[in-house]
Write a protein that holds these residues in place. Structure first.
Motif, PDB file in Angstrom:
ATOM      1  N   ASN A 104     -35.575  76.156 -84.028  1.00  0.00           N
ATOM      2  CA  ASN A 104     -35.881  74.855 -83.424  1.00  0.00           C
ATOM      3  C   ASN A 104     -35.369  74.779 -81.990  1.00  0.00           C
ATOM      4  N   TYR A 143     -37.485  77.092 -79.825  1.00  0.00           N
ATOM      5  CA  TYR A 143     -38.814  76.497 -79.637  1.00  0.00           C
ATOM      6  C   TYR A 143     -38.757  75.404 -78.569  1.00  0.00           C
ATOM      7  N   GLU A 144     -37.773  74.534 -78.675  1.00  0.00           N
ATOM      8  CA  GLU A 144     -37.651  73.433 -77.710  1.00  0.00           C
ATOM      9  C   GLU A 144     -37.395  73.960 -76.310  1.00  0.00           C
ATOM     10  N   SER A 145     -36.628  75.086 -76.202  1.00  0.00           N
ATOM     11  CA  SER A 145     -36.375  75.674 -74.898  1.00  0.00           C
ATOM     12  C   SER A 145     -37.634  76.310 -74.309  1.00  0.00           C
ATOM     13  N   LYS A 192     -40.578  73.328 -74.164  1.00  0.00           N
ATOM     14  CA  LYS A 192     -40.185  72.108 -73.429  1.00  0.00           C
ATOM     15  C   LYS A 192     -40.420  70.853 -74.255  1.00  0.00           C
ATOM     16  N   CYS A 193     -40.416  70.975 -75.542  1.00  0.00           N
ATOM     17  CA  CYS A 193     -40.540  69.827 -76.434  1.00  0.00           C
ATOM     18  C   CYS A 193     -40.048  70.256 -77.809  1.00  0.00           C
ATOM     19  N   ARG A 194     -39.747  69.276 -78.636  1.00  0.00           N
ATOM     20  CA  ARG A 194     -39.267  69.611 -79.972  1.00  0.00           C
ATOM     21  C   ARG A 194     -40.446  69.900 -80.899  1.00  0.00           C
ATOM     22  N   GLN A 235     -42.475  69.084 -83.857  1.00  0.00           N
ATOM     23  CA  GLN A 235     -42.640  67.845 -84.606  1.00  0.00           C
ATOM     24  C   GLN A 235     -43.464  68.026 -85.885  1.00  0.00           C
ATOM     25  N   CYS A 266     -46.366  68.173 -76.825  1.00  0.00           N
ATOM     26  CA  CYS A 266     -45.736  67.581 -77.995  1.00  0.00           C
ATOM     27  C   CYS A 266     -45.360  66.133 -77.749  1.00  0.00           C
TER      28      CYS A 266
END
Length: 345
Positions: free
Chosen positions: A123, A126-128, A131-133, A135, A175
């Motif tokens: 997670n 992925y967010e790095s 550039k988004c979490r 979902q 996202c």
């Protein structure tokens, strides 16, 4: 439709940013997690027979998915086939990216990491990267163990690696929020309203047979790898047993060596004690010899003393009056010496 423009799982192809296809319409209500879950279940449940359904239109698959969605939905919100395909495109691409990230984390093979630790690490990565979490975890939980999704994921990875012109700088996945009733351009992040989506054609008999052969080959490879792993484990156990036997033999050798050393030390001490005992015996015999010599000398001295006294006594008892003058003077002198010696003692 050209087979290169189709996905392998019955999902719609990703749309390119074509300005001529942009139309205006209004956005609907965002998809809820429950609707996402229902859409994933519909995609998993509805399929076209890959061998018998070659002549069927690919739109029939999404018509089935739409019917399944309509029959099982628990909300009053209306969704069109277009909105379902667009939403599925978002779920598919985001979940693909998350699966790839999770595979990277599992490839690190760090000891001590639980499955939950790996998911949390994926997670974060992925967010790095995006550039988004992420979902769509609720969708990923339904898809991750399903053979249909796993097979589609393997095929898409093969196509990605075999593509002659891969995308060097992919655009991060949008996202910002769920989208409904509008086409979502996954490459640019733009919303393309009321566009027509081309649906994939199902695979034919030859393709299905090729897929089965590939599956059999993959199964044989898995069996071969398992056998190799088992062989390596057996060799590792044999090596461990050999090391254990070597250590046990070394411990036994060291033990025997130490016991031998102790026996030699005990023998040395015994010999040393015997040597000391013999020396004590020699000294005792020497002392006894000296004592016996002292006793002999004492007896001899006493004997000499007795003999001397007897001689003195004879001299003292002699009648010197009848002796010639010179003899008389000699014995008188002896008598005086005897008397003097007696007084001194």
């Amino acid at each position: 439709m050209d087979s290169q423009d189709q996905n392998l799982d019955g999902s719609p192809p990703l749309l390119t940013n074509n300005p001529t296809s942009v139309k205006k319409s209004t956005r609907g209500v965002n998809f809820s997690p429950e609707e996402d879950t229902l859409l994933v279940s519909a995609w998993l449940s509805c399929d076209i027979d890959a061998i018998q359904g070659t002549d069927q239109k690919h739109t029939q698959l999404w018509e089935k998915i739409y019917e399944y969605f309509q029959q099982h939905k628990e909300t009053a919100t209306e969704r069109s086939i277009k909105s379902l395909t667009n939403r599925w495109s978002c779920i598919q691409k985001a979940t693909n990216a998350f699966c790839a990230t999770l595979a990277q984390v599992e490839g690190l093979n760090k000891s001590g990491m639980t499955n939950q630790d790996k998911i949390e690490k994926a997670n974060i990565m992925y967010e790095s990267q995006e550039k988004c979490r992420f979902q769509f975890r609720h969708c990923w939980r339904l898809l991750k163990d399903q053979p249909k999704w796993i097979s589609r994921d393997v095929k898409q990875r093969k196509m990605m690696f075999q593509s002659p012109t891969p995308t060097l700088n992919p655009t991060p996945i949008q996202c910002s929020g769920p989208i409904d009733d509008s086409v979502f351009d996954l490459e640019t992040g733009n919303v393309i309203e009321n566009d027509v989506i081309e649906l994939d054609r199902p695979t034919g008999r030859k393709s299905e047979e090729g897929k089965r052969k590939a599956h059999d080959t993959q199964a044989e490879e898995i069996i071969r790898l398992k056998k190799m792993k088992y062989t390596l484990l057996e060799e590792s156990r044999a090596q461990e047993d050999k090391i254990y036997r070597y250590k046990a033999e070394k411990m036994e050798y060291d033990k025997e060596k130490e016991e031998k050393k102790l026996r030699l030390e005990e023998e040395r001490l015994r010999l040393e004690a015997e040597k000391i005992r013999q020396e004590d015996e020699r000294l005792r015999l020497e002392a006894e010899k000296i004592r016996q010599e002292d006793e002999r000398l004492r007896i001899k001295a006493e004997k000499t003393e007795i003999e001397k006294r007897e001689a003195d006594q004879r001299i003292m008892m002699m009648d010197v009056s009848v002796m010639p003058e010179m003899q008389r003077l000699y014995f008188e002198e002896l008598r005086r010496e005897i008397m003097l010696r007696r007084r001194q003692t």
